[in-house]
Write a protein that holds these residues in place. Sequence first.
Motif, PDB file in Angstrom:
ATOM      1  N   ILE A 349       0.842  -1.197   0.000  1.00  0.00           N
ATOM      2  CA  ILE A 349       0.000   0.000   0.000  1.00  0.00           C
ATOM      3  C   ILE A 349       0.874   1.242   0.000  1.00  0.00           C
ATOM      4  CG2 ILE A 349      -1.656   1.334   1.366  1.00  0.00           C
ATOM      5  CD1 ILE A 349      -2.870  -0.982  -0.155  1.00  0.00           C
ATOM      6  N   PHE A 350       1.966   1.218   0.743  1.00  0.00           N
ATOM      7  CA  PHE A 350       2.914   2.335   0.713  1.00  0.00           C
ATOM      8  C   PHE A 350       3.449   2.541  -0.710  1.00  0.00           C
ATOM      9  CE2 PHE A 350       4.082   1.914   5.455  1.00  0.00           C
ATOM     10  CZ  PHE A 350       3.212   2.930   5.778  1.00  0.00           C
ATOM     11  N   VAL A 351       3.809   1.447  -1.372  1.00  0.00           N
ATOM     12  CA  VAL A 351       4.360   1.542  -2.728  1.00  0.00           C
ATOM     13  C   VAL A 351       3.312   2.089  -3.696  1.00  0.00           C
ATOM     14  CG1 VAL A 351       5.240   0.187  -4.673  1.00  0.00           C
ATOM     15  CG2 VAL A 351       6.050  -0.286  -2.350  1.00  0.00           C
ATOM     16  N   LEU A 352       2.087   1.598  -3.587  1.00  0.00           N
ATOM     17  CA  LEU A 352       1.021   2.072  -4.472  1.00  0.00           C
ATOM     18  C   LEU A 352       0.772   3.561  -4.258  1.00  0.00           C
ATOM     19  CD1 LEU A 352      -1.048   1.313  -6.598  1.00  0.00           C
ATOM     20  CD2 LEU A 352      -2.612   0.623  -4.772  1.00  0.00           C
ATOM     21  N   TRP A 353       0.749   3.998  -3.001  1.00  0.00           N
ATOM     22  CA  TRP A 353       0.579   5.425  -2.712  1.00  0.00           C
ATOM     23  C   TRP A 353       1.776   6.228  -3.214  1.00  0.00           C
ATOM     24  CZ3 TRP A 353      -2.412   9.315  -1.721  1.00  0.00           C
ATOM     25  CH2 TRP A 353      -1.881  10.485  -1.184  1.00  0.00           C
ATOM     26  N   ALA A 354       2.990   5.682  -3.072  1.00  0.00           N
ATOM     27  CA  ALA A 354       4.189   6.376  -3.554  1.00  0.00           C
ATOM     28  C   ALA A 354       4.126   6.579  -5.065  1.00  0.00           C
ATOM     29  CB  ALA A 354       5.437   5.586  -3.173  1.00  0.00           C
ATOM     30  N   PHE A 355       3.640   5.562  -5.786  1.00  0.00           N
ATOM     31  CA  PHE A 355       3.519   5.680  -7.243  1.00  0.00           C
ATOM     32  C   PHE A 355       2.506   6.754  -7.617  1.00  0.00           C
ATOM     33  CE2 PHE A 355       1.703   4.455 -11.347  1.00  0.00           C
ATOM     34  CZ  PHE A 355       2.855   4.347 -12.112  1.00  0.00           C
ATOM     35  N   ILE A 356       1.380   6.777  -6.918  1.00  0.00           N
ATOM     36  CA  ILE A 356       0.365   7.800  -7.180  1.00  0.00           C
ATOM     37  C   ILE A 356       0.917   9.190  -6.906  1.00  0.00           C
ATOM     38  CG2 ILE A 356      -1.851   8.713  -6.369  1.00  0.00           C
ATOM     39  CD1 ILE A 356      -2.710   5.804  -5.868  1.00  0.00           C
ATOM     40  N   SER A 357       1.608   9.351  -5.786  1.00  0.00           N
ATOM     41  CA  SER A 357       2.181  10.657  -5.431  1.00  0.00           C
ATOM     42  C   SER A 357       3.219  11.090  -6.445  1.00  0.00           C
ATOM     43  CB  SER A 357       2.804  10.582  -4.030  1.00  0.00           C
ATOM     44  OG  SER A 357       1.863  10.193  -3.061  1.00  0.00           O
ATOM     45  N   LEU A 358       4.080  10.146  -6.841  1.00  0.00           N
ATOM     46  CA  LEU A 358       5.162  10.469  -7.764  1.00  0.00           C
ATOM     47  C   LEU A 358       4.625  10.880  -9.129  1.00  0.00           C
ATOM     48  CD1 LEU A 358       8.296  10.419  -8.037  1.00  0.00           C
ATOM     49  CD2 LEU A 358       8.043   8.116  -8.971  1.00  0.00           C
ATOM     50  N   THR A 359       3.672  10.117  -9.661  1.00  0.00           N
ATOM     51  CA  THR A 359       3.159  10.445 -10.987  1.00  0.00           C
ATOM     52  C   THR A 359       2.378  11.762 -10.978  1.00  0.00           C
ATOM     53  OG1 THR A 359       1.278   8.984 -10.480  1.00  0.00           O
ATOM     54  CG2 THR A 359       3.058   8.068 -11.807  1.00  0.00           C
ATOM     55  N   PHE A 360       1.644  12.021  -9.897  1.00  0.00           N
ATOM     56  CA  PHE A 360       0.936  13.309  -9.834  1.00  0.00           C
ATOM     57  C   PHE A 360       1.926  14.471  -9.840  1.00  0.00           C
ATOM     58  CE2 PHE A 360      -0.683  16.900  -7.382  1.00  0.00           C
ATOM     59  CZ  PHE A 360      -1.851  17.179  -8.065  1.00  0.00           C
ATOM     60  N   CYS A 361       2.960  14.374  -9.022  1.00  0.00           N
ATOM     61  CA  CYS A 361       3.967  15.439  -8.982  1.00  0.00           C
ATOM     62  C   CYS A 361       4.694  15.554 -10.311  1.00  0.00           C
ATOM     63  CB  CYS A 361       4.959  15.182  -7.845  1.00  0.00           C
ATOM     64  SG  CYS A 361       4.244  15.319  -6.190  1.00  0.00           S
ATOM     65  N   HIS A 362       4.933  14.413 -10.975  1.00  0.00           N
ATOM     66  CA  HIS A 362       5.548  14.448 -12.308  1.00  0.00           C
ATOM     67  C   HIS A 362       4.705  15.271 -13.270  1.00  0.00           C
ATOM     68  CE1 HIS A 362       8.391  10.711 -12.304  1.00  0.00           C
ATOM     69  NE2 HIS A 362       8.894  11.752 -11.672  1.00  0.00           N
ATOM     70  N   ILE A 363       3.413  15.015 -13.283  1.00  0.00           N
ATOM     71  CA  ILE A 363       2.520  15.699 -14.216  1.00  0.00           C
ATOM     72  C   ILE A 363       2.581  17.214 -14.012  1.00  0.00           C
ATOM     73  CG2 ILE A 363       0.092  16.028 -14.848  1.00  0.00           C
ATOM     74  CD1 ILE A 363      -0.323  13.055 -14.099  1.00  0.00           C
ATOM     75  N   ILE A 364       2.466  17.634 -12.763  1.00  0.00           N
ATOM     76  CA  ILE A 364       2.508  19.073 -12.489  1.00  0.00           C
ATOM     77  C   ILE A 364       3.869  19.645 -12.837  1.00  0.00           C
ATOM     78  CG2 ILE A 364       2.113  20.838 -10.734  1.00  0.00           C
ATOM     79  CD1 ILE A 364      -0.326  19.131 -11.472  1.00  0.00           C
ATOM     80  N   SER A 365       4.933  18.897 -12.548  1.00  0.00           N
ATOM     81  CA  SER A 365       6.289  19.363 -12.852  1.00  0.00           C
ATOM     82  C   SER A 365       6.519  19.465 -14.349  1.00  0.00           C
ATOM     83  CB  SER A 365       7.309  18.416 -12.221  1.00  0.00           C
ATOM     84  OG  SER A 365       8.628  18.797 -12.546  1.00  0.00           O
ATOM     85  N   ASN A 366       5.933  18.542 -15.112  1.00  0.00           N
ATOM     86  CA  ASN A 366       6.108  18.562 -16.565  1.00  0.00           C
ATOM     87  C   ASN A 366       5.414  19.755 -17.213  1.00  0.00           C
ATOM     88  OD1 ASN A 366       7.538  16.159 -16.441  1.00  0.00           O
ATOM     89  ND2 ASN A 366       5.721  14.895 -16.830  1.00  0.00           N
ATOM     90  N   LEU A 367       4.342  20.230 -16.594  1.00  0.00           N
ATOM     91  CA  LEU A 367       3.516  21.255 -17.225  1.00  0.00           C
ATOM     92  C   LEU A 367       3.778  22.668 -16.723  1.00  0.00           C
ATOM     93  CD1 LEU A 367       0.080  19.374 -17.253  1.00  0.00           C
ATOM     94  CD2 LEU A 367       1.744  19.577 -19.118  1.00  0.00           C
ATOM     95  N   LEU A 368       4.277  22.810 -15.475  1.00  0.00           N
ATOM     96  CA  LEU A 368       4.349  24.134 -14.863  1.00  0.00           C
ATOM     97  C   LEU A 368       5.759  24.466 -14.388  1.00  0.00           C
ATOM     98  CD1 LEU A 368       1.090  24.043 -12.694  1.00  0.00           C
ATOM     99  CD2 LEU A 368       1.408  25.117 -14.926  1.00  0.00           C
ATOM    100  N   PRO A 369       6.059  25.752 -14.268  1.00  0.00           N
ATOM    101  CA  PRO A 369       7.337  26.173 -13.675  1.00  0.00           C
ATOM    102  C   PRO A 369       7.416  25.793 -12.199  1.00  0.00           C
ATOM    103  CG  PRO A 369       6.330  27.961 -14.922  1.00  0.00           C
ATOM    104  CD  PRO A 369       5.302  26.877 -14.802  1.00  0.00           C
ATOM    105  N   LEU A 370       8.567  26.095 -11.596  1.00  0.00           N
ATOM    106  CA  LEU A 370       8.852  25.616 -10.244  1.00  0.00           C
ATOM    107  C   LEU A 370       7.835  26.095  -9.209  1.00  0.00           C
ATOM    108  CD1 LEU A 370      10.680  24.177  -8.232  1.00  0.00           C
ATOM    109  CD2 LEU A 370      12.051  26.269  -8.081  1.00  0.00           C
ATOM    110  N   LEU A 371       7.594  27.400  -9.131  1.00  0.00           N
ATOM    111  CA  LEU A 371       6.728  27.920  -8.068  1.00  0.00           C
ATOM    112  C   LEU A 371       5.297  27.440  -8.180  1.00  0.00           C
ATOM    113  CD1 LEU A 371       8.043  31.571  -7.573  1.00  0.00           C
ATOM    114  CD2 LEU A 371       8.420  29.569  -6.140  1.00  0.00           C
ATOM    115  N   PRO A 372       4.659  27.517  -9.341  1.00  0.00           N
ATOM    116  CA  PRO A 372       3.308  26.949  -9.440  1.00  0.00           C
ATOM    117  C   PRO A 372       3.289  25.450  -9.149  1.00  0.00           C
ATOM    118  CG  PRO A 372       3.724  28.407 -11.280  1.00  0.00           C
ATOM    119  CD  PRO A 372       5.025  28.234 -10.580  1.00  0.00           C
TER     120      PRO A 372
END
Length: 499
Positions: A349-372
């Motif tokens: 469950i920790f791993v599944l949550w880590a994957f969800i957290s990582l991919t969500f942050c990836h998406i925002i990082s891919n689309l927006l500059p650092l501060l947003p």
Amino acid sequence: MGLIETIENFKMSKKFKYIFFGMLCVLFPLVITIYGIVYFGGLWDPLGKLKNLKVTIVNKDVGCPPDTNLLCLILSSQLPPTMPIQAIKIGDTIVESIKQNDQAKDIFNWQFEDLTYEQSKQTVEDYDRWGVIYIPEDFTQNILSQIDKSGMSNVTAIITPILQATGMTQVDLIKKYGPNALASLAESTQASIDYIYDTARSYTSVTFVTTVFETIDKTLKKGVSLNLYQKVVATGLAKFNNKFYLNAYDSNYVDIHPLNNFGQNFASFMLFLIIYISAIATNLVYRKYRPFNNYIQTKKTNGSIITSAFAKIGINMIYMLVVCAFMMLVMFMFGKAQHEKNTFCIYLIFVLWAFISLTFCHIISNLLPLLPFLGICVIFLVVQLATCGGIIANQLQPGFWNVGKAFPMYYATAEMKYLLFGTGGRFNGRNILALLLWAVGLAVVDLLTCIFQLRNIRKAAPSETTDLEKQNTIETQQQNARVTQQDIEDNENDITNMK
């Protein structure tokens, strides 16, 4: 390519520096304000919303039937016609006192149901009810058994008028009420009421429920003692023993899923918070070094972009696997931790949550500059933390905070409580399915945004190469021009010397 050059030129201008500073001045206070509103708003006045919690009262009390209880038969012969023994049902008195009490009647969303004891526990187990007050069938009989029996030493003198009135013999009496009926007249059985609840469901919320139970219980005990004193003792019909006035009945608090370790309640959701923060940190490191940029600029194929996208997610996920392992150590490093299910399932469950957290942050990082990127990730975390049901149940929060069921942390927290404490097993499949849907959906979006970002990086690469080639060409032309002029001067000198 022109748009990218425009953006890069704008970043180098003084105007961008002023805008960037202005964004800092606005963004940080805005994020902090949103954090405060979401977090503290979700914890505001939960006691005022206890009315949203369904609590059942099960009254199985049958009173004191003379046909099945010898003591009730004896008491019925001693009570006046205006007070028949069948009318004494203390369970009904308790229910009516709750219904009529101005404070108690509106404290919960009371449900009055006819359930067995096992059914009552099951409604709490299935999260259909937050608690059950269970009054057993023999409640009144056991209460009345607390009557002072010092005057019942001569059993024969007591039952003789009854036998004459009913036309029964002592043998008939024993057949009807059992061989121990006469001996049991001298015994007293302590009555009891069961308060059923599930602490592991939501420690803070259930603590509110049990606190109300304790307050109601004290009031009920006083009411039962006073009511019987007025009906029986004050009229001179009988009196109760001293123990009854000190404690009219026993209160059994039945916790279906107790918490053995107080701090582990917070581990069921706070460790997800730490993993999410680690996902943000992982993205910040990647934004700094961008290890695949040179590779995709060198390899001019679509396959290189797809490979880089998968590699980006994979490498970052390896780091997150290590973080999840540390979270397991944190959970079990303070002694024997409570866990009803396999510890490997907890890690998954920790791993599944880590994957969800990582991919969500990836998406925002891919689309927006650092501060947003930081602002959105932090706000998303705070919203989930306040609505996941870990700190307090959604039913005790304002309407907006019920959106927690739309986010993965709600299901991760519910599943972790099931694995640690065994509570909420009815929703085990729902929790896993919701987390998997989030993981698959975010993974697809993450790959698409990774490919989009890497393609933009590749588009910028030829522009930079062309500019460098142009600069080298100009320098070469200038060098050639200087060499030609020197040659002319040398030729003129040679001609002069010849003259």
